[in-house]
Design a protein around this motif. Structure first.
Motif, PDB file in Angstrom:
ATOM      1  N   ALA A  14       0.838  -1.207   0.000  1.00 15.11           N
ATOM      2  CA  ALA A  14       0.000   0.000   0.000  1.00 15.11           C
ATOM      3  C   ALA A  14       0.870   1.253   0.000  1.00 15.11           C
ATOM      4  N   GLU A  15       1.932   1.242   0.791  1.00 15.58           N
ATOM      5  CA  GLU A  15       2.837   2.400   0.821  1.00 15.58           C
ATOM      6  C   GLU A  15       3.520   2.596  -0.532  1.00 15.58           C
ATOM      7  N   LEU A  16       3.955   1.506  -1.140  1.00 16.67           N
ATOM      8  CA  LEU A  16       4.587   1.616  -2.464  1.00 16.67           C
ATOM      9  C   LEU A  16       3.591   2.099  -3.514  1.00 16.67           C
ATOM     10  N   PHE A  17       2.393   1.517  -3.513  1.00 17.44           N
ATOM     11  CA  PHE A  17       1.374   1.930  -4.481  1.00 17.44           C
ATOM     12  C   PHE A  17       1.031   3.401  -4.284  1.00 17.44           C
ATOM     13  N   HIS A  18       1.050   3.841  -3.046  1.00 16.30           N
ATOM     14  CA  HIS A  18       0.730   5.242  -2.747  1.00 16.30           C
ATOM     15  C   HIS A  18       1.776   6.187  -3.347  1.00 16.30           C
ATOM     16  N   THR A  19       3.017   5.790  -3.311  1.00 12.90           N
ATOM     17  CA  THR A  19       4.063   6.687  -3.816  1.00 12.90           C
ATOM     18  C   THR A  19       4.356   6.502  -5.298  1.00 12.90           C
ATOM     19  N   GLY A  21       2.291   4.356  -7.599  1.00 13.79           N
ATOM     20  CA  GLY A  21       1.218   3.822  -8.426  1.00 13.79           C
ATOM     21  C   GLY A  21       1.329   2.307  -8.523  1.00 13.79           C
ATOM     22  N   TYR A  22       0.430   1.716  -9.253  1.00 16.51           N
ATOM     23  CA  TYR A  22       0.392   0.256  -9.397  1.00 16.51           C
ATOM     24  C   TYR A  22       1.429  -0.220 -10.419  1.00 16.51           C
ATOM     25  N   ARG A  23       1.414   0.409 -11.558  1.00 16.14           N
ATOM     26  CA  ARG A  23       2.249  -0.029 -12.686  1.00 16.14           C
ATOM     27  C   ARG A  23       3.739  -0.013 -12.378  1.00 16.14           C
ATOM     28  N   SER A  24       4.211   0.974 -11.651  1.00 18.43           N
ATOM     29  CA  SER A  24       5.644   1.145 -11.422  1.00 18.43           C
ATOM     30  C   SER A  24       6.214   0.271 -10.312  1.00 18.43           C
ATOM     31  N   VAL A  25       5.352  -0.351  -9.530  1.00 16.54           N
ATOM     32  CA  VAL A  25       5.827  -1.199  -8.439  1.00 16.54           C
ATOM     33  C   VAL A  25       6.100  -2.599  -8.981  1.00 16.54           C
ATOM     34  N   THR A  26       7.269  -3.138  -8.628  1.00 15.62           N
ATOM     35  CA  THR A  26       7.589  -4.516  -9.020  1.00 15.62           C
ATOM     36  C   THR A  26       7.589  -5.407  -7.788  1.00 15.62           C
ATOM     37  N   LEU A  27       7.346  -6.676  -8.018  1.00 15.39           N
ATOM     38  CA  LEU A  27       7.382  -7.616  -6.902  1.00 15.39           C
ATOM     39  C   LEU A  27       8.790  -7.735  -6.336  1.00 15.39           C
ATOM     40  N   SER A  28       9.796  -7.580  -7.175  1.00 15.02           N
ATOM     41  CA  SER A  28      11.181  -7.615  -6.690  1.00 15.02           C
ATOM     42  C   SER A  28      11.431  -6.476  -5.713  1.00 15.02           C
ATOM     43  N   GLU A  29      10.942  -5.291  -6.058  1.00 14.49           N
ATOM     44  CA  GLU A  29      11.092  -4.127  -5.191  1.00 14.49           C
ATOM     45  C   GLU A  29      10.345  -4.332  -3.874  1.00 14.49           C
ATOM     46  N   LEU A  30       9.133  -4.847  -3.954  1.00 17.71           N
ATOM     47  CA  LEU A  30       8.349  -5.105  -2.758  1.00 17.71           C
ATOM     48  C   LEU A  30       9.047  -6.135  -1.868  1.00 17.71           C
ATOM     49  N   ALA A  31       9.513  -7.211  -2.478  1.00 15.45           N
ATOM     50  CA  ALA A  31      10.206  -8.254  -1.714  1.00 15.45           C
ATOM     51  C   ALA A  31      11.447  -7.686  -1.026  1.00 15.45           C
ATOM     52  N   ARG A  33      12.025  -4.587  -0.089  1.00 13.10           N
ATOM     53  CA  ARG A  33      11.625  -3.709   1.021  1.00 13.10           C
ATOM     54  C   ARG A  33      11.160  -4.512   2.235  1.00 13.10           C
ATOM     55  N   LEU A  34      10.622  -5.692   1.971  1.00 18.02           N
ATOM     56  CA  LEU A  34      10.149  -6.552   3.054  1.00 18.02           C
ATOM     57  C   LEU A  34      11.254  -7.441   3.619  1.00 18.02           C
ATOM     58  N   GLY A  35      12.389  -7.469   2.930  1.00 19.25           N
ATOM     59  CA  GLY A  35      13.486  -8.327   3.367  1.00 19.25           C
ATOM     60  C   GLY A  35      13.201  -9.802   3.138  1.00 19.25           C
ATOM     61  N   MET A  36      12.500 -10.088   2.058  1.00 20.68           N
ATOM     62  CA  MET A  36      12.195 -11.479   1.721  1.00 20.68           C
ATOM     63  C   MET A  36      12.400 -11.687   0.229  1.00 20.68           C
ATOM     64  N   SER A  37      12.393 -12.908  -0.181  1.00 20.96           N
ATOM     65  CA  SER A  37      12.566 -13.195  -1.604  1.00 20.96           C
ATOM     66  C   SER A  37      11.226 -13.077  -2.330  1.00 20.96           C
ATOM     67  N   LYS A  38      11.318 -12.935  -3.635  1.00 22.96           N
ATOM     68  CA  LYS A  38      10.110 -12.908  -4.456  1.00 22.96           C
ATOM     69  C   LYS A  38       9.367 -14.242  -4.326  1.00 22.96           C
ATOM     70  N   LYS A  39      10.130 -15.298  -4.204  1.00 21.37           N
ATOM     71  CA  LYS A  39       9.556 -16.635  -4.056  1.00 21.37           C
ATOM     72  C   LYS A  39       8.691 -16.694  -2.790  1.00 21.37           C
ATOM     73  N   THR A  40       9.147 -16.050  -1.726  1.00 21.12           N
ATOM     74  CA  THR A  40       8.374 -16.020  -0.484  1.00 21.12           C
ATOM     75  C   THR A  40       7.071 -15.240  -0.681  1.00 21.12           C
ATOM     76  N   LEU A  41       7.119 -14.142  -1.442  1.00 23.74           N
ATOM     77  CA  LEU A  41       5.898 -13.389  -1.745  1.00 23.74           C
ATOM     78  C   LEU A  41       4.859 -14.299  -2.406  1.00 23.74           C
ATOM     79  N   SER A  46      -0.571 -14.677  -5.372  1.00 22.87           N
ATOM     80  CA  SER A  46      -0.263 -15.206  -6.705  1.00 22.87           C
ATOM     81  C   SER A  46       0.434 -14.181  -7.596  1.00 22.87           C
ATOM     82  N   GLY A  47       0.369 -12.918  -7.218  1.00 25.70           N
ATOM     83  CA  GLY A  47       1.018 -11.886  -8.024  1.00 25.70           C
ATOM     84  C   GLY A  47       0.643 -10.496  -7.556  1.00 25.70           C
ATOM     85  N   LYS A  48       1.107  -9.525  -8.297  1.00 27.40           N
ATOM     86  CA  LYS A  48       0.905  -8.125  -7.925  1.00 27.40           C
ATOM     87  C   LYS A  48      -0.576  -7.752  -7.910  1.00 27.40           C
TER      88      LYS A  48
END
Length: 191
Positions: A14-19, A21-31, A33-41, A46-48
């Motif tokens: 939500a914080e990333l989408f707020h700053t 938008g939806y399109r510019s956020v990647t799951l790699s970036e989210l992972a 920031r969370l200190g986890m792997s994309k695989k863990t996400l 199932s996806g963004k």
């Protein structure tokens, strides 16, 4: 534990989408920031789009809860409608316009779910307008028709593309539309 992790993912998304938008956020970036792997996400979502749906779900659940609570109130129907409208607006402004615009353009399935949610609010508006009519607060109009017109107007105008086209913010569109409906409905009072 799983709910805590999901909640953390949704909060960070939500914080990333707020700053961004939806399109510019990647799951790699989210992972990252969370200190986890994309695989863990992917263990939790199932996806963004599913993550964005969870973000929208928080807002829709808060709105639905507020509406349910307001419908229990027996006082001034127009006051309840006004209070609920501003409560809904308060929740919606938590969703950044860039996020909403991106959802509208790049995740049409999500946008459709949001539109369906808004359409379901027709019953709430109709009930309050019926109460207001019975109390003599509004003109002699058909509450279901007015509610349908109000919801159709909201769905057509309280949108990122409409606001951008007219050079205003979404909250300004919502405020203006609500004011026009509310004041136009109000029963004429004799001085």
């Amino acid at each position: 534990m799983e709910d805590m992790v999901k909640g953390r993912i949704v909060k960070e998304a939500a914080e990333l989408f707020h700053t961004k938008g939806y399109r510019s956020v990647t799951l790699s970036e989210l992972a990252a920031r969370l200190g986890m792997s994309k695989k863990t996400l992917y263990l939790y979502f199932s996806g963004k789009e599913e993550i964005a749906e969870a973000v929208l779900g928080l807002t829709m659940n808060a709105i639905a809860g507020s509406i349910t609570e307001q419908l229990k109130r027996e006082d001034d129907p127009l006051g309840v409608l006004r209070k609920t409208f501003y409560g809904i607006k308060g929740e919606l402004v938590k969703l950044h316009p860039i996020f909403l615009e991106d959802i509208q353009k790049f995740a049409p399935g999500l946008w459709e779910r949001l539109e369906q949610f808004r359409a379901r609010q027709l019953v709430f508006i109709e009930e309050l307008l019926t109460r207001a009519k019975q109390a003599g607060q509004i003109r002699d109009v058909h509450p279901r028709l007015v509610a349908a017109m109000m919801m159709d107007s909201i769905q057509r105008m309280v949108r990122p593309d409409f606001a951008a086209k007219h050079g205003v913010a979404i909250p300004e569109v919502a405020d203006t539309l609500f004011l026009l409906f509310l004041e136009g409905l109000r029963a004429n009072r004799k001085p």
